[in-house]
Design a protein around this motif. Structure first.
Motif, short mmCIF file in Angstrom:
data_model
loop_
_atom_site.label_atom_id
_atom_site.label_comp_id
_atom_site.label_asym_id
_atom_site.label_seq_id
_atom_site.Cartn_x
_atom_site.Cartn_y
_atom_site.Cartn_z
N GLN A 146 18.91 15.80 -7.09
CA GLN A 146 19.55 17.05 -7.49
C GLN A 146 20.05 17.82 -6.26
O GLN A 146 21.16 18.36 -6.26
CB GLN A 146 18.55 17.91 -8.27
N LYS A 147 19.24 17.88 -5.21
CA LYS A 147 19.64 18.60 -4.00
C LYS A 147 20.83 17.92 -3.32
O LYS A 147 21.73 18.59 -2.81
CB LYS A 147 18.46 18.68 -3.04
N ILE A 148 20.82 16.58 -3.32
CA ILE A 148 21.92 15.84 -2.70
C ILE A 148 23.21 16.05 -3.48
O ILE A 148 24.29 16.24 -2.89
CB ILE A 148 21.57 14.34 -2.60
N ARG A 149 23.13 16.04 -4.80
CA ARG A 149 24.33 16.28 -5.61
C ARG A 149 24.88 17.68 -5.36
O ARG A 149 26.10 17.89 -5.33
CB ARG A 149 24.01 16.09 -7.09
N PHE A 150 23.99 18.66 -5.18
CA PHE A 150 24.44 20.02 -4.90
C PHE A 150 25.17 20.07 -3.55
O PHE A 150 26.24 20.67 -3.43
CB PHE A 150 23.24 20.97 -4.89
N ALA B 282 20.91 11.42 3.72
CA ALA B 282 21.46 10.76 2.53
C ALA B 282 22.82 11.32 2.19
O ALA B 282 23.75 10.58 1.82
CB ALA B 282 20.49 10.91 1.36
N ASN B 283 22.96 12.62 2.30
CA ASN B 283 24.25 13.26 2.01
C ASN B 283 25.32 12.78 2.99
O ASN B 283 26.47 12.54 2.61
CB ASN B 283 24.10 14.78 2.08
N VAL B 284 24.94 12.64 4.26
CA VAL B 284 25.87 12.13 5.27
C VAL B 284 26.30 10.71 4.95
O VAL B 284 27.48 10.36 5.04
CB VAL B 284 25.23 12.20 6.67
N ARG B 285 25.34 9.88 4.55
CA ARG B 285 25.67 8.48 4.21
C ARG B 285 26.66 8.41 3.06
O ARG B 285 27.59 7.60 3.06
CB ARG B 285 24.40 7.71 3.86
N LEU B 286 26.46 9.25 2.05
CA LEU B 286 27.38 9.26 0.92
C LEU B 286 28.76 9.74 1.35
O LEU B 286 29.78 9.20 0.91
CB LEU B 286 26.84 10.17 -0.19
N ALA B 287 28.81 10.75 2.22
CA ALA B 287 30.10 11.27 2.69
C ALA B 287 30.84 10.22 3.50
O ALA B 287 32.08 10.15 3.44
CB ALA B 287 29.88 12.54 3.52
N MET B 288 30.12 9.42 4.26
CA MET B 288 30.75 8.41 5.10
C MET B 288 31.44 7.32 4.27
O MET B 288 32.35 6.66 4.76
CB MET B 288 29.72 7.79 6.04
N THR B 289 31.02 7.15 3.03
CA THR B 289 31.65 6.12 2.18
C THR B 289 33.01 6.58 1.67
O THR B 289 33.80 5.75 1.21
CB THR B 289 30.76 5.79 0.98
N ASN B 290 33.28 7.89 1.77
CA ASN B 290 34.53 8.42 1.22
C ASN B 290 35.51 8.90 2.27
O ASN B 290 36.59 9.37 1.95
CB ASN B 290 34.22 9.60 0.27
N GLU B 291 35.14 8.79 3.55
CA GLU B 291 36.00 9.30 4.60
C GLU B 291 36.28 8.23 5.64
O GLU B 291 35.42 7.43 5.97
CB GLU B 291 35.35 10.51 5.29
N PHE B 292 37.52 8.27 6.15
CA PHE B 292 37.88 7.32 7.20
C PHE B 292 37.37 7.81 8.55
O PHE B 292 36.87 7.04 9.36
CB PHE B 292 39.41 7.15 7.24
#
Length: 216
Positions: free
Chosen positions: A9-13, A159-169
């Motif tokens: 929940q915190k990561i989705r926020f 974890a939030n950083v890892r998810l962001a890295m999948t969507n950014e060049f």
């Protein structure tokens, strides 16, 4: 206490994904486990005793193997009848048949145990302190995240950083954040008392009466 569901929940926020349209739970869970592994490896390198477990048992005469309950990620201390053993390598042992009433060394056999040397000619008690392999948390059982709460915040941020890295060049910002997380984990670990240090005189007589003992 931070459970897996609360962490998700915190990561989705943080990721502005409250509607669950960007990532499914399995992807977020994997990022959390990556964060646990990332923080855990830093802890293991700096304060492995904080991750360690102890196991005690008995080895029968003319036996040499200790099988641990968990896979070993690192050994901190091995003792036979209270006396510390020194690590060695199997290739350094010339005679595997040697027996003795005084065990001196140990060497790893795979990740699930160690052998001691020389082979004891009597029953002995062992005590081993080691770092077990990290276990992944589970969404099904809503597992609690490991480590104290202060580390949970950094696991979630990683974890939030890892998810962001999948969507950014361009990953420059994410790499900077990762370095910042590493620095924060290290600072917290250095605040834990850990290493006993001794200051001895030049003419050391191996007694403890001339030692100044404390913690770094």
């Amino acid at each position: 206490m931070t459970t897996v569901r609360k962490a998700i929940q915190k990561i989705r926020f943080l990721a502005h994904d409250e509607q669950e349209t960007g990532y499914d739970d399995i992807v977020v869970l994997q990022a959390i486990n990556d964060g646990i592994d990332f923080v855990g490896r830093i802890i293991k390198n700096i304060r492995p005793n904080l991750l360690s477990v102890e196991e005690q048992g008995k080895i029968n005469a003319y036996e040499k193997s200790i099988v641990t309950k968990n896979k070993i990620a690192g050994i901190l201390d091995v003792r036979i009848d209270g006396k510390r053993l020194l690590p060695t390598n199997r290739m350094c042992i010339s005679d595997f048949s040697l027996t003795s009433d005084y065990v001196k060394q140990y060497y790893m056999v795979g990740f699930l145990g160690i052998n001691i040397y020389p082979i004891p000619n009597k029953d002995v008690n062992y005590d081993i302190q080691y770092v077990p392999e990290f276990e992944e948390v589970s969404l099904e059982n809503d597992t609690e995240l490991p480590f104290p709460n202060d580390f949970h915040k950094l696991i979630i941020e990683y974890a939030n950083v890892r998810l962001a890295m999948t969507n950014e060049f361009d990953t420059t910002q994410e790499m900077t954040t990762t370095q910042m997380i590493t620095s924060q984990v290290e600072d917290m670990l250095y605040a834990y008392p850990d290493t006993q240090h001794q200051i001895k005189s030049y003419w050391d007589n191996d007694n403890d009466d001339d030692c100044i003992k404390g913690y770094l």
